[in-house]
Every structure is written in C-alpha cells, then in structure tokens.
Design a protein around this motif. Structure first.
Motif, PDB file in Angstrom:
ATOM      1  N   UNK B  77      29.808  45.506  38.323  1.00  0.00           N
ATOM      2  CA  UNK B  77      28.503  44.702  37.791  1.00  0.00           C
ATOM      3  C   UNK B  77      28.836  44.557  36.146  1.00  0.00           C
ATOM      4  N   UNK B  78      29.132  45.705  35.737  1.00  0.00           N
ATOM      5  CA  UNK B  78      29.046  45.874  34.182  1.00  0.00           C
ATOM      6  C   UNK B  78      30.481  44.904  33.731  1.00  0.00           C
ATOM      7  N   UNK B  79      31.358  44.866  34.601  1.00  0.00           N
ATOM      8  CA  UNK B  79      32.537  44.237  34.396  1.00  0.00           C
ATOM      9  C   UNK B  79      32.368  42.621  34.410  1.00  0.00           C
ATOM     10  N   UNK B  80      31.530  42.395  35.543  1.00  0.00           N
ATOM     11  CA  UNK B  80      31.173  41.172  35.662  1.00  0.00           C
ATOM     12  C   UNK B  80      30.448  40.460  34.639  1.00  0.00           C
ATOM     13  N   UNK B  81      29.647  41.117  33.910  1.00  0.00           N
ATOM     14  CA  UNK B  81      28.817  40.492  32.790  1.00  0.00           C
ATOM     15  C   UNK B  81      29.737  39.978  31.739  1.00  0.00           C
ATOM     16  N   UNK B  82      30.807  40.571  31.504  1.00  0.00           N
ATOM     17  CA  UNK B  82      31.808  40.110  30.544  1.00  0.00           C
ATOM     18  C   UNK B  82      32.488  38.931  30.960  1.00  0.00           C
ATOM     19  N   UNK B  83      32.954  38.736  32.201  1.00  0.00           N
ATOM     20  CA  UNK B  83      33.216  37.546  32.451  1.00  0.00           C
ATOM     21  C   UNK B  83      32.718  36.295  32.327  1.00  0.00           C
ATOM     22  N   UNK B 135      36.993  42.858  44.375  1.00  0.00           N
ATOM     23  CA  UNK B 135      36.112  42.272  43.549  1.00  0.00           C
ATOM     24  C   UNK B 135      36.611  42.144  41.992  1.00  0.00           C
ATOM     25  N   UNK B 136      37.701  43.171  41.730  1.00  0.00           N
ATOM     26  CA  UNK B 136      38.087  43.199  40.218  1.00  0.00           C
ATOM     27  C   UNK B 136      39.108  41.944  40.223  1.00  0.00           C
ATOM     28  N   UNK B 137      39.684  41.874  41.368  1.00  0.00           N
ATOM     29  CA  UNK B 137      40.836  40.771  41.394  1.00  0.00           C
ATOM     30  C   UNK B 137      40.064  39.437  41.283  1.00  0.00           C
ATOM     31  N   UNK B 138      39.095  39.266  42.319  1.00  0.00           N
ATOM     32  CA  UNK B 138      38.218  38.020  41.844  1.00  0.00           C
ATOM     33  C   UNK B 138      37.724  37.618  40.531  1.00  0.00           C
ATOM     34  N   UNK B 139      37.348  38.816  39.863  1.00  0.00           N
ATOM     35  CA  UNK B 139      36.906  38.610  38.506  1.00  0.00           C
ATOM     36  C   UNK B 139      38.088  38.245  37.435  1.00  0.00           C
ATOM     37  N   UNK B 140      39.236  38.985  37.606  1.00  0.00           N
ATOM     38  CA  UNK B 140      40.300  38.697  36.617  1.00  0.00           C
ATOM     39  C   UNK B 140      40.683  37.297  37.092  1.00  0.00           C
ATOM     40  N   UNK B 141      40.681  36.654  38.184  1.00  0.00           N
ATOM     41  CA  UNK B 141      41.287  35.704  38.731  1.00  0.00           C
ATOM     42  C   UNK B 141      40.442  34.271  38.075  1.00  0.00           C
ATOM     43  N   UNK B 142      39.094  34.647  37.982  1.00  0.00           N
ATOM     44  CA  UNK B 142      38.116  33.593  37.390  1.00  0.00           C
ATOM     45  C   UNK B 142      38.507  33.357  35.928  1.00  0.00           C
ATOM     46  N   UNK B 143      38.891  34.631  35.280  1.00  0.00           N
ATOM     47  CA  UNK B 143      39.133  34.459  33.882  1.00  0.00           C
ATOM     48  C   UNK B 143      40.520  33.981  33.644  1.00  0.00           C
ATOM     49  N   UNK B 144      41.560  33.964  34.510  1.00  0.00           N
ATOM     50  CA  UNK B 144      42.547  33.657  34.383  1.00  0.00           C
ATOM     51  C   UNK B 144      42.726  32.134  34.679  1.00  0.00           C
TER      52      UNK B 144
END
Lengths: 208, 208
Positions: B77-83, B135-144
């Motif tokens: 959740x903390x990381x998602x805020x960054x995205x 979940x992390x994969x998903x998040x980084x994928x969004x950013x990329x």
DNA sequence: TATGTTATAAATTATATAAATTATAATTTA
DNA sequence: TAAATTATAATTTATATAATTTATAACATA
C-alpha cells in the motif's frame, strides 16, 4: 611438515598426495554430501592412516575449502582468457558476464554437492572467496578501463562502475541466486541487462 | 468456524481476537525467536485455552504467515501511493525502488526476528509471497507503461522491461540480499543503477 | 452456531548417553 | 626430517527416551 623432495613412505610427494586426497574427497562429497563425508574414508582409499592426512591439511575444513578454491581458480583463469580477446570492450563485458553466469550455473547443475559446499564458504566469506572476488573485480576493471579508453562508455570512476555492474548482475552470479534459478534459462535476460547498462553509460555526462 | 456477529465468550469478535493474537505473537517472536515461540504463551496472554486458537487460525504456521502478510500488504500500500504521485514516471520509478529498498532494510534493522520469519516464507515461496510479488509487478508495470506513454523510455514489451528492472535490482530488495547488506549504505548505488538502466532504455530502438 | 472448554492423540523438541569421527601427541621409519 | 604410524583426547553426531508443544476430538455455552 611437508613439501621437500625426499621419497616418503607412500612413494608420493606431498603435492601428489594432496591432489589425490582432493580427488577422492570430491567423490566422497558427491556420494555422502559435503556435511557427511568422512576423513577415514579418504585415508582408507589413499592407503594411509586418518591421522596422516594432517601432514597435508591443517584440518577437515581446509580440505573442503581446497576443493572449492581449486574450482574458483580455474574459473578465474577461464574468465581471464576472455578479457584478453581482441573484441570491442563492450562486447567483451557482455561476453564476460555471460561466461561467469554459465560457469556457475554449469557447476550447480553438474556438481550440486560441491556447489553447496562452495555456497557455504561464500556465505561465510572465507578468505579464498574474497580472493576470488578481488580477482574478478580486477578483471572487470580492466575491461571497463578499456571501454572508457576507446570511448565506448563514459565514467569518472571506473571502480564505481565496476561496483555498479556487479550489483546489477547479482541475480546471475551470486551463489545463492544461481542456485535458486538453476533451472531457468536467463542468458537472454542477462545479455539484455548488461547491454542496457552499457547503453545507459554510453552518453551520460557524469558518472558518480 | 468464525466470523459472524454473535457475542462470543471472550467479548471480542473473531477479528479482534485474531488481531490481538498477532500482536502478542509478534512480541513473543521478538523475544523467543520465530522458531521458538509457543502457542501456549499466546493463548495464556489472550486468556483463552491453547486449543481455542484453532478457531481463528488453521495452524501455527498460518499465524506466523499472517504476521508477515500483514506487513507485506502494508508495504504494498505504501508503494502504491508512490505510483500515484504526480511526477515524471522515470523519477517515480527511481523513487519507488528506493522506497522498496528502504522499507525492507528498515524492517531487517528494526525487527530482525520478524524479518527472518518473512525471509523463510520467501524462500519457501508461500502463496502470500507470490501475491506480494504479483502486486509489485503490477505496480511497476503501471509506472513503466506511463514512462513509455510519455516517451521517457522505449520498449516493445513493458512486461519484459519490468522483469529486467527487478532482476537488475535484486541485490537491493531480495530478502536474503537485504539481510546480507543490512549495515551498508547503498541508496546512492541503487539510485544510480536505476537511472543508468532508464537512461539505457531511453534511446534504444528495440527492447526485447 | 461460532467460539469456547477439557481431554488426549500426534508430533516435535530437549536431554542424556553411546558411538563415531576428528584432532593431537608420542613415537617410528625411509 | 618429512611423512608415516598407533594411541588417545576432544569433539561431533547418532540414538533412545522423556518432556513439551501442537493439533484434534468430544462436548459445553453465550
């Protein structure tokens, strides 16, 4: 304690005995596992007493370490040959990392018990492990310096760049990581990773 | 087995009991170590019988896993805020990896026993670990994908690029690696590494 | 009927002791 | 005198058993 040229009772020099001991130990480790092999078995096969082994090795751990060290030195030499090839430094760096990865992966697949014993030594950061890492550092530094000299990459600190490349490729050469991924094909990924890193270092103005 | 709204004998809902059990378990694990803590101690402190714990957790391992999972979800959740921050995607990717590294390192330093238990779960690739990685994969994928959309980086396959970035940063987020380097300051190195990767992906024609 | 109890079976861990292995000492030999 | 031997001390590992802990069953209660 050892190492002169008088003929000992076994008819073998200390060096020869050591070599044979390592060879036999490798077989025993493959069979019993590196935590289960016995000095008595090695001595028996050498046709000397168990105590006589102590004329050649300070203790059991030294014998075990000598096996890993022998492999590491051989690996260092193989990699050093690559650093001397006549190719563009950037290609050499890629080739060098691929070979490093290949040699580790090959070992874990073909000689899993010996690999495990090397892995344990690596986790304990034993002196011969540090030596090996120093040797690799040296080799990559040479390649990086060449690449900087030819203008293929730019960097203010070659040493920092070497560190960066090692960190970026940990997944492909760290003993534990190679073990964890032993059944995956990741050579393409590694090649791409190093190429992207070198590309990123190509036209950056300032590095470190 | 659990989860309705009738008032149980303890005066607490199953959810509340679970929460308290996890809280007490954390304390016991910090004190005794994650391999030594006892269900009897937790039950005693909850003022229920040891057997009653089984109304809330299938077994001891599930209780242990719930502690790690709770932390991982919080981290996700903390990381998602960054995205979701309004910054150039490339900056976000750097920031995201730095936070990921920071959260792991912080845990290993401030809560070493809980970290060890998480590390064990990670080595066993338990389902909740896979979930976290997804979940992390998903998040980084969004950013990329954002970075590709804005033209900050070029890549044919965003998924492949995500894989590449995770592999390149293994040294900074892999549970075991973070543990091994817990006392080193490597944030500058990580920043540089991700920046070089992104720079390398900037003007390459074809990726994958 | 979800959550609790007590009783107890199953599994794990601790502990003591025997067995085996490693390391050292005293001595011999080519 | 380096490299062996045998004898033995020190250490480690294996094994059996007791103690503890975890998990299940049968039943109780708010």
């Amino acid at each position: 304690m050892c190492g002169d040229y008088t003929m000992p009772k076994t008819g073998l020099t200390s060096e020869k005995i050591k070599e044979k001991a390592l060879q036999i130990a490798e077989e025993k480790i493959r069979y019993y596992g590196f935590e289960k092999f016995r000095l008595t078995d090695i001595a028996k096969e050498l046709k000397i007493s168990q105590a006589a082994l102590y004329n050649h090795f300070p203790d059991k751990a030294a014998l075990l370490d000598a096996i890993s060290e022998r492999w590491l030195v051989q690996m260092d030499n193989t990699l050093e040959l690559i650093t001397k090839q006549e190719l563009p430094p950037r290609e050499l760096i890629v080739k060098w990392f691929l070979k490093y990865h290949e040699l580790k992966k090959e070992k874990v697949l073909k000689d899993p018990e010996l690999y495990k014993s090397f892995n344990m030594a690596a986790e304990l950061l034993k002196p011969f492990i540090i030596q090996h890492l120093d040797s690799l550092n040296q080799q990559l530094l040479m390649l990086v310096q060449k690449a900087i000299a030819t203008g293929e990459i730019r960097a203010e600190s070659p040493e920092y760049l070497v560190r960066l490349l090692f960190e970026a490729t940990v997944s492909f050469h760290h003993p534990r990581m190679v073990l964890d991924h032993k059944d995956e094909y990741r050579e393409g990924l590694l090649r791409k990773l190093v190429e992207v890193m070198l590309e990123g270092l190509h036209d950056t103005e300032r590095n470190q």
